[in-house]
Write a protein that holds these residues in place. Structure first.
Motif, PDB file in Angstrom:
ATOM      1  N   SER A   7     -23.485 -39.529  17.097  1.00  0.00           N
ATOM      2  CA  SER A   7     -24.649 -40.026  16.361  1.00  0.00           C
ATOM      3  C   SER A   7     -25.759 -38.975  16.329  1.00  0.00           C
ATOM      4  CB  SER A   7     -25.157 -41.315  17.006  1.00  0.00           C
ATOM      5  OG  SER A   7     -26.265 -41.813  16.309  1.00  0.00           O
ATOM      6  N   VAL A   8     -26.024 -38.450  15.133  1.00  0.00           N
ATOM      7  CA  VAL A   8     -26.933 -37.316  14.986  1.00  0.00           C
ATOM      8  C   VAL A   8     -28.357 -37.637  15.427  1.00  0.00           C
ATOM      9  CG1 VAL A   8     -27.494 -37.861  12.585  1.00  0.00           C
ATOM     10  CG2 VAL A   8     -27.617 -35.497  13.375  1.00  0.00           C
ATOM     11  N   PHE A   9     -28.758 -38.905  15.373  1.00  0.00           N
ATOM     12  CA  PHE A   9     -30.102 -39.303  15.775  1.00  0.00           C
ATOM     13  C   PHE A   9     -30.149 -39.866  17.192  1.00  0.00           C
ATOM     14  CE2 PHE A   9     -30.228 -40.213  11.031  1.00  0.00           C
ATOM     15  CZ  PHE A   9     -30.772 -38.984  10.726  1.00  0.00           C
ATOM     16  N   SER A  10     -29.025 -39.871  17.879  1.00  0.00           N
ATOM     17  CA  SER A  10     -28.937 -40.522  19.178  1.00  0.00           C
ATOM     18  C   SER A  10     -29.677 -39.752  20.266  1.00  0.00           C
ATOM     19  CB  SER A  10     -27.468 -40.668  19.585  1.00  0.00           C
ATOM     20  OG  SER A  10     -27.352 -40.952  20.954  1.00  0.00           O
ATOM     21  N   PRO A  11     -30.596 -40.387  20.983  1.00  0.00           N
ATOM     22  CA  PRO A  11     -31.231 -39.710  22.119  1.00  0.00           C
ATOM     23  C   PRO A  11     -30.246 -39.481  23.261  1.00  0.00           C
ATOM     24  CG  PRO A  11     -31.865 -42.019  22.076  1.00  0.00           C
ATOM     25  CD  PRO A  11     -31.100 -41.768  20.807  1.00  0.00           C
ATOM     26  N   TYR A  12     -29.256 -40.392  23.411  1.00  0.00           N
ATOM     27  CA  TYR A  12     -28.265 -40.257  24.475  1.00  0.00           C
ATOM     28  C   TYR A  12     -27.377 -39.028  24.231  1.00  0.00           C
ATOM     29  CZ  TYR A  12     -29.688 -45.140  24.244  1.00  0.00           C
ATOM     30  OH  TYR A  12     -30.437 -46.298  24.134  1.00  0.00           O
ATOM     31  N   TYR A  13     -26.999 -38.815  22.973  1.00  0.00           N
ATOM     32  CA  TYR A  13     -26.199 -37.649  22.598  1.00  0.00           C
ATOM     33  C   TYR A  13     -26.995 -36.366  22.834  1.00  0.00           C
ATOM     34  CZ  TYR A  13     -22.606 -35.217  19.777  1.00  0.00           C
ATOM     35  OH  TYR A  13     -21.586 -34.402  19.330  1.00  0.00           O
ATOM     36  N   ALA A  14     -28.275 -36.391  22.456  1.00  0.00           N
ATOM     37  CA  ALA A  14     -29.134 -35.218  22.659  1.00  0.00           C
ATOM     38  C   ALA A  14     -29.297 -34.901  24.145  1.00  0.00           C
ATOM     39  CB  ALA A  14     -30.496 -35.453  22.014  1.00  0.00           C
ATOM     40  N   TRP A  15     -29.495 -35.933  24.962  1.00  0.00           N
ATOM     41  CA  TRP A  15     -29.656 -35.720  26.402  1.00  0.00           C
ATOM     42  C   TRP A  15     -28.365 -35.161  27.004  1.00  0.00           C
ATOM     43  CZ3 TRP A  15     -31.966 -41.289  26.940  1.00  0.00           C
ATOM     44  CH2 TRP A  15     -33.252 -41.290  26.389  1.00  0.00           C
ATOM     45  N   ALA A  16     -27.211 -35.698  26.563  1.00  0.00           N
ATOM     46  CA  ALA A  16     -25.922 -35.214  27.079  1.00  0.00           C
ATOM     47  C   ALA A  16     -25.700 -33.753  26.697  1.00  0.00           C
ATOM     48  CB  ALA A  16     -24.792 -36.086  26.546  1.00  0.00           C
ATOM     49  N   GLN A  17     -26.110 -33.355  25.489  1.00  0.00           N
ATOM     50  CA  GLN A  17     -25.926 -31.978  25.045  1.00  0.00           C
ATOM     51  C   GLN A  17     -26.832 -31.013  25.801  1.00  0.00           C
ATOM     52  OE1 GLN A  17     -26.521 -32.878  20.864  1.00  0.00           O
ATOM     53  NE2 GLN A  17     -24.400 -32.373  20.394  1.00  0.00           N
ATOM     54  N   ARG A  18     -27.951 -31.504  26.291  1.00  0.00           N
ATOM     55  CA  ARG A  18     -28.817 -30.647  27.098  1.00  0.00           C
ATOM     56  C   ARG A  18     -28.196 -30.389  28.470  1.00  0.00           C
ATOM     57  NH1 ARG A  18     -33.147 -34.279  25.302  1.00  0.00           N
ATOM     58  NH2 ARG A  18     -34.152 -33.381  23.467  1.00  0.00           N
ATOM     59  N   ARG A  19     -27.423 -31.362  28.950  1.00  0.00           N
ATOM     60  CA  ARG A  19     -26.803 -31.220  30.271  1.00  0.00           C
ATOM     61  C   ARG A  19     -25.512 -30.416  30.228  1.00  0.00           C
ATOM     62  NH1 ARG A  19     -28.172 -36.809  30.432  1.00  0.00           N
ATOM     63  NH2 ARG A  19     -25.997 -37.338  30.005  1.00  0.00           N
ATOM     64  N   SER A  20     -24.800 -30.462  29.088  1.00  0.00           N
ATOM     65  CA  SER A  20     -23.495 -29.808  29.000  1.00  0.00           C
ATOM     66  C   SER A  20     -23.239 -29.350  27.568  1.00  0.00           C
ATOM     67  CB  SER A  20     -22.388 -30.763  29.445  1.00  0.00           C
ATOM     68  OG  SER A  20     -21.115 -30.229  29.191  1.00  0.00           O
ATOM     69  N   LYS A  21     -22.516 -28.246  27.417  1.00  0.00           N
ATOM     70  CA  LYS A  21     -22.180 -27.742  26.089  1.00  0.00           C
ATOM     71  C   LYS A  21     -20.907 -28.362  25.551  1.00  0.00           C
ATOM     72  CE  LYS A  21     -24.580 -23.308  26.390  1.00  0.00           C
ATOM     73  NZ  LYS A  21     -24.479 -21.837  26.255  1.00  0.00           N
ATOM     74  N   SER A  22     -20.171 -29.067  26.393  1.00  0.00           N
ATOM     75  CA  SER A  22     -18.932 -29.717  25.956  1.00  0.00           C
ATOM     76  C   SER A  22     -19.089 -31.230  26.067  1.00  0.00           C
ATOM     77  CB  SER A  22     -17.737 -29.230  26.783  1.00  0.00           C
ATOM     78  OG  SER A  22     -17.958 -29.482  28.157  1.00  0.00           O
ATOM     79  N   VAL A  23     -19.660 -31.828  25.041  1.00  0.00           N
ATOM     80  CA  VAL A  23     -19.894 -33.268  24.999  1.00  0.00           C
ATOM     81  C   VAL A  23     -18.970 -33.870  23.949  1.00  0.00           C
ATOM     82  CG1 VAL A  23     -21.593 -35.093  24.632  1.00  0.00           C
ATOM     83  CG2 VAL A  23     -22.296 -32.930  25.674  1.00  0.00           C
ATOM     84  N   ASP A  24     -18.285 -34.934  24.305  1.00  0.00           N
ATOM     85  CA  ASP A  24     -17.357 -35.596  23.391  1.00  0.00           C
ATOM     86  C   ASP A  24     -18.147 -36.445  22.393  1.00  0.00           C
ATOM     87  OD1 ASP A  24     -15.345 -36.886  22.080  1.00  0.00           O
ATOM     88  OD2 ASP A  24     -14.576 -37.961  23.835  1.00  0.00           O
ATOM     89  N   PRO A  25     -18.118 -36.102  21.105  1.00  0.00           N
ATOM     90  CA  PRO A  25     -18.861 -36.904  20.123  1.00  0.00           C
ATOM     91  C   PRO A  25     -18.376 -38.350  20.045  1.00  0.00           C
ATOM     92  CG  PRO A  25     -17.430 -35.316  19.025  1.00  0.00           C
ATOM     93  CD  PRO A  25     -17.413 -34.972  20.472  1.00  0.00           C
ATOM     94  N   GLU A  26     -17.095 -38.578  20.390  1.00  0.00           N
ATOM     95  CA  GLU A  26     -16.590 -39.947  20.341  1.00  0.00           C
ATOM     96  C   GLU A  26     -17.216 -40.830  21.417  1.00  0.00           C
ATOM     97  OE1 GLU A  26     -12.361 -40.181  20.222  1.00  0.00           O
ATOM     98  OE2 GLU A  26     -12.296 -39.541  18.120  1.00  0.00           O
ATOM     99  N   ASN A  27     -17.939 -40.228  22.347  1.00  0.00           N
ATOM    100  CA  ASN A  27     -18.640 -41.011  23.357  1.00  0.00           C
ATOM    101  C   ASN A  27     -20.014 -41.464  22.863  1.00  0.00           C
ATOM    102  OD1 ASN A  27     -18.340 -42.121  25.991  1.00  0.00           O
ATOM    103  ND2 ASN A  27     -19.835 -40.668  26.780  1.00  0.00           N
ATOM    104  N   HIS A  28     -20.313 -41.157  21.582  1.00  0.00           N
ATOM    105  CA  HIS A  28     -21.614 -41.501  21.008  1.00  0.00           C
ATOM    106  C   HIS A  28     -21.417 -41.941  19.563  1.00  0.00           C
ATOM    107  CE1 HIS A  28     -23.703 -39.740  24.490  1.00  0.00           C
ATOM    108  NE2 HIS A  28     -22.743 -38.822  24.440  1.00  0.00           N
ATOM    109  N   CYS A  29     -20.844 -43.134  19.387  1.00  0.00           N
ATOM    110  CA  CYS A  29     -20.542 -43.664  18.062  1.00  0.00           C
ATOM    111  C   CYS A  29     -21.401 -44.884  17.766  1.00  0.00           C
ATOM    112  CB  CYS A  29     -19.067 -44.035  17.948  1.00  0.00           C
ATOM    113  SG  CYS A  29     -17.941 -42.632  18.090  1.00  0.00           S
TER     114      CYS A  29
END
Length: 280
Positions: A7-29
């Protein structure tokens, strides 16, 4: 309606990407559904983890909701809860493409962000149980994908779509990148599958939104441009219906503005979970 994988607008996805460079997009649908009918306004965008989704060539299941191709149409079944009051949003709709397109083009200099319409012109049948709504009309179906967060490459953009005579659909993407380079796309999609480029008219400033976002639209003159309705007015995003001119025709344009620095600001990231709850 927008279906998100990562989810491009997801704060959870953004926070996960700050913690790691390998984040599964399917974990944010998520499925975002906005209903603007007077007296029946609803807005839902509940994010779900990979444990609650499945997808293949024809099906995409997100929690209790799903998208499925059935021969000549896409069927979407919705079973969600609206925010902030938790009202049920339940029912289905069917989208019948008039012509499918296999077209994609980059929105940035690096080719890391791509867009293309799957069905620029389609017929839709909507039948919802909650709220109780039933109607048929015209629809548009497109796809965006990216290899990195939009906050890296973009400053802001304006996008619009309009139906033209002869079953044609015109799309304008007016993109400003962080490096100062602008990218402007003007495309007409014909019902026989042809795609035609055109030079969009000059950029005109629209009145700022309540959140002071500067909207802009490509139109021959300021005088012939009118905002008919503002559907979404958020700190970083606006969705509007405009009366405008395009390719010699008077048209009704569906218009969106995205302000990327606003999206990535700490204040907006703090507010987003109230609008976009997350469940497993």
């Amino acid at each position: 309606m927008i279906a998100f994988v990562g989810s491009v607008f997801s704060p959870y996805y953004a926070w996960a990407q700050r913690r790691s460079k390998s984040v599964d997009p399917e974990n944010h649908c998520a499925i975002n559904l906005a209903i603007y009918s007077p007296g029946n306004k609803r807005w839902t965008m509940t994010e779900r983890s990979a444990a609650s989704i499945s997808r293949n060539q024809t099906d995409f299941v997100i929690g209790p909701s799903s998208l499925r191709w059935h021969g000549d149409h896409l069927r979407v079944d919705i079973y969600e809860r609206a925010v902030p009051f938790g009202q049920r949003v339940a029912g289905h709709f069917k989208l019948f493409p008039r012509q499918l397109f296999n077209f994609s083009t980059s929105l940035d200099d690096q080719g890391k962000h791509r867009w293309g319409p799957l069905a620029p012109s389609a017929r839709i049948e909507v039948e919802l149980d909650s709220p109780k709504l039933k109607w048929q009309g015209n629809a548009y179906f497109d796809s965006n994908e990216g290899d990195e967060p939009i906050t890296i490459q973009f400053k802001d953009w304006d996008w619009s779509r309009a139906e033209l005579s002869g079953g044609r659909t015109a799309v304008i993407y007016d993109v400003r990148q962080k490096n100062g380079v602008e990218k402007l796309l003007g495309l007409v999609f014909h019902p026989d599958g042809r795609i035609e480029n055109f030079d969009p008219p000059p950029r005109q400033a629209l009145p700022k939104t309540g959140w002071r976002i500067q909207r802009q639209m490509r139109n021959p003159s300021q005088a012939s441009l009118e905002i008919l309705e503002t559907l979404e007015d958020t700190p970083f995003y606006a969705r509007s219906v405009l009366s405008s001119e395009l390719l010699g025709e008077r048209v009704t344009s569906f218009h969106e503005t995205l302000d990327v620095p606003r999206l990535s600001s700490w204040a907006v990231q703090f507010m987003l979970p109230w609008r976009m709850p997350r469940v497993k």
